[in-house]
Design a protein around this motif. Structure first.
Motif, mmCIF file in Angstrom:
data_model
loop_
_atom_site.group_PDB
_atom_site.id
_atom_site.type_symbol
_atom_site.label_atom_id
_atom_site.label_comp_id
_atom_site.label_asym_id
_atom_site.label_seq_id
_atom_site.Cartn_x
_atom_site.Cartn_y
_atom_site.Cartn_z
ATOM 1 N N UNK A 1 0.887 -1.348 0.157
ATOM 2 C CA UNK A 1 -0.147 0.045 0.012
ATOM 3 C C UNK A 1 0.866 1.333 0.060
ATOM 4 N N UNK A 2 1.974 0.972 0.792
ATOM 5 C CA UNK A 2 2.703 2.249 0.771
ATOM 6 C C UNK A 2 3.589 2.577 -0.692
ATOM 7 N N UNK A 3 3.959 1.140 -1.255
ATOM 8 C CA UNK A 3 4.722 1.449 -2.286
ATOM 9 C C UNK A 3 3.562 2.050 -3.358
ATOM 10 N N UNK B 1 -7.796 -1.774 -1.225
ATOM 11 C CA UNK B 1 -7.563 -0.490 -0.582
ATOM 12 C C UNK B 1 -8.046 0.486 -1.844
ATOM 13 N N UNK B 2 -8.713 1.319 -1.424
ATOM 14 C CA UNK B 2 -9.357 2.456 -2.228
ATOM 15 C C UNK B 2 -8.391 3.752 -2.123
ATOM 16 N N UNK B 3 -7.866 4.340 -3.082
ATOM 17 C CA UNK B 3 -7.040 5.547 -2.967
ATOM 18 C C UNK B 3 -8.145 6.607 -3.948
ATOM 19 N N UNK B 4 -8.402 7.421 -3.123
ATOM 20 C CA UNK B 4 -9.672 8.335 -3.896
ATOM 21 C C UNK B 4 -8.851 9.663 -3.801
ATOM 22 N N UNK B 5 -8.817 10.043 -5.108
ATOM 23 C CA UNK B 5 -7.738 11.260 -5.497
ATOM 24 C C UNK B 5 -8.580 12.526 -5.434
ATOM 25 N N UNK B 6 -8.268 13.507 -4.980
ATOM 26 C CA UNK B 6 -8.942 14.525 -4.807
ATOM 27 C C UNK B 6 -7.940 15.767 -5.254
ATOM 28 N N UNK B 7 -8.748 16.777 -5.908
ATOM 29 C CA UNK B 7 -7.751 18.046 -6.266
ATOM 30 C C UNK B 7 -8.451 18.698 -7.526
ATOM 31 N N UNK C 1 -1.062 -10.697 -2.269
ATOM 32 C CA UNK C 1 -1.091 -9.700 -3.014
ATOM 33 C C UNK C 1 -2.217 -8.527 -2.756
ATOM 34 N N UNK C 2 -2.031 -7.616 -2.738
ATOM 35 C CA UNK C 2 -3.348 -6.382 -2.432
ATOM 36 C C UNK C 2 -3.761 -5.849 -3.588
ATOM 37 N N UNK C 3 -5.211 -5.597 -3.706
ATOM 38 C CA UNK C 3 -5.763 -4.757 -4.558
ATOM 39 C C UNK C 3 -5.759 -3.449 -4.489
ATOM 40 N N UNK C 4 -5.372 -2.649 -5.169
ATOM 41 C CA UNK C 4 -5.504 -1.185 -5.335
ATOM 42 C C UNK C 4 -6.469 -0.714 -6.204
#
Length: 208
Positions: A62-64, A91-97, A130-133
């Motif tokens: 996740x950090x990678x 793990x969901x990475x929700x990007x905001x900007x 393995x993790x799903x991003x």
């Protein structure tokens, strides 16, 4: 293999041998000097070699993944806040900007490519667990899913009225699955996919 012990004339030589066996670079390991080299009598009698233990660092995928994304945004000169949420799928990475449409692309194609590359980077050195991003932008995926559900229902009504099948535009596997799920309980409608990737399409038709 997560750790090896090696002997060399110097610590550097022993470490190099260990890195070669593990097949990694020095930044991915922890090094413990078990025995320092020493010179014996007259500088050569009883000389002791160096002995080291080299252990692979535990990888946090996740950090990678987060570092990988941040490096991309830095290279693109855009400021992006990454909200990280753990869900059942991964793990969901929700990007905001501001003005992040460039990261979405047509029907999310750029976003899907970014997600694919992020998963490759995150799981590159992992064999098990393995993790799903999941990479999202301003909750785009949820909005897109709602749009596809409405589209599927509207086109199904059209098929029922006209009795003719409808062929949708090419979609990703994930989006095709949404269309199938949206109409799976409609006893008058059947859905299937046809064509080859990346031009595979969903067909909505009356059940025979």
């Amino acid at each position: 293999m997560t750790a090896v012990e090696k002997i060399g004339k110097t610590v550097e030589e022993a470490v190099a041998l260990a890195l070669a066996e593990l097949g990694v670079t020095e930044n991915k390991v922890d090094i413990e000097v078990l025995e320092a080299p020493s010179k014996g009598l007259f500088g050569f009698i009883g000389t002791k070699p160096a002995k080291v233990k080299v252990t692979l660092k535990k990888i946090d995928p996740v950090a990678v993944a987060q570092e990988f994304l941040q490096n991309i945004f830095t290279a693109m000169h855009i400021e992006v806040a990454i909200e990280k949420v753990t869900v059942d799928e991964g793990v969901v990475f929700n990007l905001r900007g501001q003005d992040l449409g460039i990261l979405i692309g047509k029907h999310g194609q750029t976003l899907d490519a970014l997600q694919y590359l992020t998963n490759l980077a995150a799981n590159r050195d992992i064999e098990d667990d393995r993790v799903k991003i999941i990479v999202d932008v301003e909750d785009y995926r949820k909005r897109r899913e709602e749009t596809l559900y409405r589209l599927a229902e509207r086109l199904a009504d059209k098929v029922k009225r006209r009795g003719e099948r409808v062929v949708l535009e090419p979609m990703s596997r994930h989006e095709r699955k949404i269309i199938h799920m949206a109409l799976q309980d409609d006893h008058r409608i059947s859905t299937y996919s046809e064509g080859e990737e990346p031009y595979r399409k969903v067909v909505i038709a009356l059940k025979r």
